[in-house]
Structure formats: C-alpha cells, structure tokens
Write a protein that holds these residues in place. Structure first.
Motif, PDB file in Angstrom:
ATOM      1  N   ASP A   1       0.706  -1.228   0.073  1.00 19.86           N
ATOM      2  CA  ASP A   1       0.031  -0.063  -0.031  1.00 19.86           C
ATOM      3  C   ASP A   1       0.880   1.332  -0.036  1.00 19.86           C
ATOM      4  O   ASP A   1       0.641   2.370  -0.531  1.00 19.86           O
ATOM      5  N   TYR A   2       2.050   1.210   0.675  1.00 22.20           N
ATOM      6  CA  TYR A   2       3.032   2.226   0.523  1.00 22.20           C
ATOM      7  C   TYR A   2       4.356   1.849   0.919  1.00 22.20           C
ATOM      8  O   TYR A   2       4.524   0.737   1.052  1.00 22.20           O
ATOM      9  N   VAL A   3       5.501   2.592   0.426  1.00 25.32           N
ATOM     10  CA  VAL A   3       6.818   2.223   0.574  1.00 25.32           C
ATOM     11  C   VAL A   3       7.506   3.281   1.627  1.00 25.32           C
ATOM     12  O   VAL A   3       6.939   4.293   1.520  1.00 25.32           O
ATOM     13  N   GLY A   4       8.611   2.880   1.774  1.00 31.07           N
ATOM     14  CA  GLY A   4       9.554   3.788   2.625  1.00 31.07           C
ATOM     15  C   GLY A   4      10.805   3.227   2.886  1.00 31.07           C
ATOM     16  O   GLY A   4      11.310   2.275   2.538  1.00 31.07           O
ATOM     17  N   LEU A   5      11.666   4.382   3.578  1.00 28.67           N
ATOM     18  CA  LEU A   5      12.843   3.877   4.120  1.00 28.67           C
ATOM     19  C   LEU A   5      13.514   4.603   5.340  1.00 28.67           C
ATOM     20  O   LEU A   5      12.766   5.320   5.506  1.00 28.67           O
ATOM     21  N   ASP A   6      14.605   4.245   5.603  1.00 28.28           N
ATOM     22  CA  ASP A   6      15.210   4.860   6.750  1.00 28.28           C
ATOM     23  C   ASP A   6      16.779   5.466   6.231  1.00 28.28           C
ATOM     24  O   ASP A   6      17.238   4.905   5.321  1.00 28.28           O
TER      25      ASP A   6
ATOM     26  N   TYR B   1      21.079  15.604   3.471  1.00 29.35           N
ATOM     27  CA  TYR B   1      19.914  14.863   3.271  1.00 29.35           C
ATOM     28  C   TYR B   1      19.834  14.320   1.799  1.00 29.35           C
ATOM     29  O   TYR B   1      19.494  13.147   1.632  1.00 29.35           O
ATOM     30  N   SER B   2      20.032  15.053   0.772  1.00 30.36           N
ATOM     31  CA  SER B   2      20.064  14.329  -0.468  1.00 30.36           C
ATOM     32  C   SER B   2      20.849  13.409  -0.942  1.00 30.36           C
ATOM     33  O   SER B   2      20.687  12.310  -1.493  1.00 30.36           O
TER      34      SER B   2
ATOM     35  N   ALA C   1      17.563   6.423  -3.259  1.00 35.08           N
ATOM     36  CA  ALA C   1      16.592   5.423  -2.808  1.00 35.08           C
ATOM     37  C   ALA C   1      15.117   6.125  -3.233  1.00 35.08           C
ATOM     38  O   ALA C   1      14.343   5.366  -3.527  1.00 35.08           O
ATOM     39  N   LEU C   2      14.976   7.477  -2.785  1.00 33.53           N
ATOM     40  CA  LEU C   2      13.646   7.673  -3.300  1.00 33.53           C
ATOM     41  C   LEU C   2      13.313   7.821  -4.629  1.00 33.53           C
ATOM     42  O   LEU C   2      12.115   7.492  -5.039  1.00 33.53           O
ATOM     43  N   THR C   3      14.154   8.227  -5.550  1.00 34.32           N
ATOM     44  CA  THR C   3      13.816   8.008  -6.983  1.00 34.32           C
ATOM     45  C   THR C   3      13.493   6.497  -7.057  1.00 34.32           C
ATOM     46  O   THR C   3      12.526   6.393  -8.128  1.00 34.32           O
ATOM     47  N   LYS C   4      13.955   5.437  -6.709  1.00 33.17           N
ATOM     48  CA  LYS C   4      13.732   4.244  -6.907  1.00 33.17           C
ATOM     49  C   LYS C   4      12.324   3.963  -6.396  1.00 33.17           C
ATOM     50  O   LYS C   4      11.351   3.203  -6.928  1.00 33.17           O
TER      51      LYS C   4
ATOM     52  N   TYR D   1       7.126   7.139   2.494  1.00 37.70           N
ATOM     53  CA  TYR D   1       7.368   7.653   3.701  1.00 37.70           C
ATOM     54  C   TYR D   1       8.626   7.582   4.175  1.00 37.70           C
ATOM     55  O   TYR D   1       9.285   6.342   3.686  1.00 37.70           O
ATOM     56  N   ILE D   2       9.203   8.451   4.909  1.00 36.21           N
ATOM     57  CA  ILE D   2      10.558   8.166   5.644  1.00 36.21           C
ATOM     58  C   ILE D   2      10.350   7.639   7.029  1.00 36.21           C
ATOM     59  O   ILE D   2       9.820   8.083   7.913  1.00 36.21           O
TER      60      ILE D   2
END
Length: 109
Positions: A14-19, A30-31, A37-40, A49-50
């Motif tokens: 339903d949603y994806v995220g990362l740490d 931050y970048s 990873a956000l681009t993927k 979500y982070i």
C-alpha cells in the motif's frame, strides 16, 4: 541489498518507505542519504514515507534539519516522516543542542 529485491508486488503493497541517517563521519546531506533511494521508490507509484531518520549532533545539525525538512515538505510524493529521537549510536535527539531544537520547531508545518 537493492530495494527491488524486497518489493513483493503491487498487490501486496500500500505504501513504500525507507530509513536514513547522517552519522556525521563523513557528514552527509539529506540528498546524499535519500535521493537515489527515493527515486527508486517513486517508481512504484505508491505513497512514500521516511520511516526513520536522524542526524548526529554537531555544529551543522541545525542546518541539516532545516534542509531535510524543507525538502520533505516541498515534495508532495513524501507523505510523512518519523524522526529517530534517541541518544543511541549517535545523539539523534531533536534537542541534542539548542540550535537543532529551534531548527526543528521552526521547520515543522
């Protein structure tokens, strides 16, 4: 440890995220931590979500927080974040120094 190796398919997600964390040695923006990873994750066309983020303490922590939250809030694809507010491997606490706390407070929307 590629993201795509862990994606079970749209029917299950339903949603994806990362740490991501700035451990401070070397100091990473931050970048530098999140951009690739956000681009993927955007490719899955799911809310992003982070799930856990933070920066080690130091003289640049306030600027790191300001930059990170500015990028998060200006990106409509990121739906939320969680700050890892612990003094553990590093001092991730928002109030680890007065400037960091002020930066966090003034950046919240």
């Amino acid at each position: 440890n590629a993201i795509e190796n862990y994606y079970p398919g749209d029917a299950y997600v339903d949603y994806v995220g990362l740490d991501g964390f700035n451990f401070g040695n070397p100091w990473l923006s931050y970048s530098q931590i999140f951009a690739n990873a956000l681009t993927k994750l955007y490719g899955y066309n799911k809310p992003v979500y982070i799930f856990s983020m933070g920066s080690a303490d130091g003289t640049k922590k306030a600027a790191w927080i300001t930059d990170a939250l500015s990028q998060i809030y200006s990106n409509p694809r990121i739906k939320g974040f969680v700050w890892f507010n612990e003094n553990k491997e590093e001092n991730w606490l928002i109030w680890s120094n007065p400037d960091a706390l002020k930066a966090f407070q003034s950046s919240l929307r």
